[in-house]
Design an enzyme around this catalytic site. Structure first.
Site, PDB file in Angstrom:
ATOM      1  N   HIS A 101      -9.495   4.714  -5.179  1.00 34.58           N
ATOM      2  CA  HIS A 101      -8.219   4.614  -4.231  1.00 34.58           C
ATOM      3  C   HIS A 101      -8.671   2.988  -3.727  1.00 34.58           C
ATOM      4  CE1 HIS A 101      -5.811   5.442  -0.771  1.00 34.58           C
ATOM      5  NE2 HIS A 101      -5.491   6.590  -1.628  1.00 34.58           N
ATOM      6  N   GLU A 181      -0.780   2.675  -7.282  1.00 30.25           N
ATOM      7  CA  GLU A 181      -0.142   3.015  -5.257  1.00 30.25           C
ATOM      8  C   GLU A 181      -0.452   1.569  -5.256  1.00 30.25           C
ATOM      9  OE1 GLU A 181      -1.745   6.538  -3.741  1.00 30.25           O
ATOM     10  OE2 GLU A 181      -3.574   5.304  -3.999  1.00 30.25           O
ATOM     11  N   SER A 218       4.099   6.153   0.160  1.00 31.54           N
ATOM     12  CA  SER A 218       4.954   6.961   0.839  1.00 31.54           C
ATOM     13  C   SER A 218       6.036   7.582   0.639  1.00 31.54           C
ATOM     14  CB  SER A 218       5.257   4.850   2.195  1.00 31.54           C
ATOM     15  OG  SER A 218       4.292   4.231   2.365  1.00 31.54           O
TER      16      SER A 218
HETATM   17  C1  PEP Z   1      -2.506   7.551  -0.770  1.00 30.41           C
HETATM   18  O1  PEP Z   1      -3.374   8.280  -0.084  1.00 30.41           O
HETATM   19  O2  PEP Z   1      -3.271   7.912  -1.803  1.00 30.41           O
HETATM   20  C2  PEP Z   1      -0.929   7.639  -0.637  1.00 30.41           C
HETATM   21  C3  PEP Z   1      -0.425   7.179  -0.884  1.00 30.41           C
HETATM   22  O3  PEP Z   1      -1.029   7.982   1.661  1.00 30.41           O
HETATM   23  P1  PEP Z   1       0.332   7.919   1.446  1.00 30.41           P
HETATM   24  O4  PEP Z   1       1.190   8.539   0.650  1.00 30.41           O
HETATM   25  O5  PEP Z   1       0.770   8.174   3.157  1.00 30.41           O
HETATM   26  O6  PEP Z   1       1.574   6.205   1.818  1.00 30.41           O
END
Ligand code: PEP
Length: 256
Positions: A101, A181, A218
């Site tokens: 992550h 991500e 998000s």
């Molecule tokens: C995450 O923790 O992997 C994430 C995508 O957080 P958020 O949805 O708050 O951006």
């Protein structure tokens, strides 16, 4: 093989990463809300902090909801104070582990090599890694997204002997999942557009074809459907909105 492919991609994956948030009260509220869903259309998993995993297992036993861990030790066992091994995670009922992550990579300094070791530990214990990859804002603005994604993926896959330019990736089904991500979208309220995310997912798919690819960054109830309508977005990894039962339930009860 076609039947297998259909099985993997039939349902969307809706995963909630709690990060260092939540408490027993939220776990109980969320578990009750999830259990009360009549027909889950999607494959749902929650990733609460380590200490809540045994209670999550108890509360969600005999339900369709899976649980996962947010991280794992790169070591099998031994004198590693503070670490949690993959076999321990298995023992408390985890099915998935988030690997690499962006907060582990950028706040805690997990290198590509550490990511590989955690990935291997996870698979050796019989759990499914969710390999998180994504570029920083600086890399995005410099037009380096594909290069970064390629490096992060290649590092893990080469160490797994799982990828080459010509590899037949059909046999990799279900061995792991990928979460794209973009770091600039995580927790910022500024999600990638569905077109931006789709373009990167299609690129990832061109590198490794038969692995589900989730988008994270998000995601909220109001942008989930548009993202999931994209042909190469197989699911969502949700942070902030997964802590709000109404938001998470709205997302996982949608028709996509
Ligand atoms: C995450 O923790 O992997 C994430 C995508 O957080 P958020 O949805 O708050 O951006």
């Amino acid at each position: 093989m076609q039947g297998n492919k259909e099985l993997i991609f039939m349902q969307k994956y809706i995963f909630g990463n709690w990060k260092q948030n939540g408490d027993f009260a939220l776990l109980h509220t969320m578990a009750e809300a999830l259990r009360s869903q009549p027909d889950l259309k999607h494959h749902v998993a929650i990733f609460p902090p380590f200490v809540y995993l045994p209670e999550a297992q108890r509360l969600l036993a005999n339900s369709a909801i899976a649980i996962g861990a947010q991280d794992v030790s790169p070591y099998e066992k031994g004198a590693y104070t503070g670490e949690i091994s993959a076999s321990m995670l298995k023992e408390v009922g985890c099915q998935y582990v988030l690997i690499g992550h962006s907060e582990r990579r950028h706040v805690f300094g997990d290198s590509d090599q550490i990511v590989v070791e955690k990935f291997q530990q996870t698979q050796q214990a019989g759990l499914t890694p969710v390999l998180c990859i994504g570029e920083t804002l600086e890399e995005f603005e410099a037009g380096r997204t594909k290069e970064v994604i390629h490096r992060q993926l290649k590092f893990v896959m080469e160490n797994q002997n799982l990828i080459s330019a010509t590899a037949d990736t059909s046999r990799h089904a279900n061995l792991f999942l990928i979460a794209y991500e973009p770091v600039w979208a995580i927790g910022t309220g500024k999600a990638a557009t569905s077109a931006q995310a789709q373009a990167v997912h299609a690129y990832i798919r061109s590198l490794i074809s038969r692995v589900p690819i989730l988008y994270g960054g998000s995601v909220k109830a109001d942008n989930a459907a548009e993202l999931l309508a994209m042909p190469d977005i197989d699911g969502l990894l949700i942070g902030g909105a997964s802590l709000i039962p109404e938001q998470f339930l709205t997302i996982l009860s949608g028709h996509y």
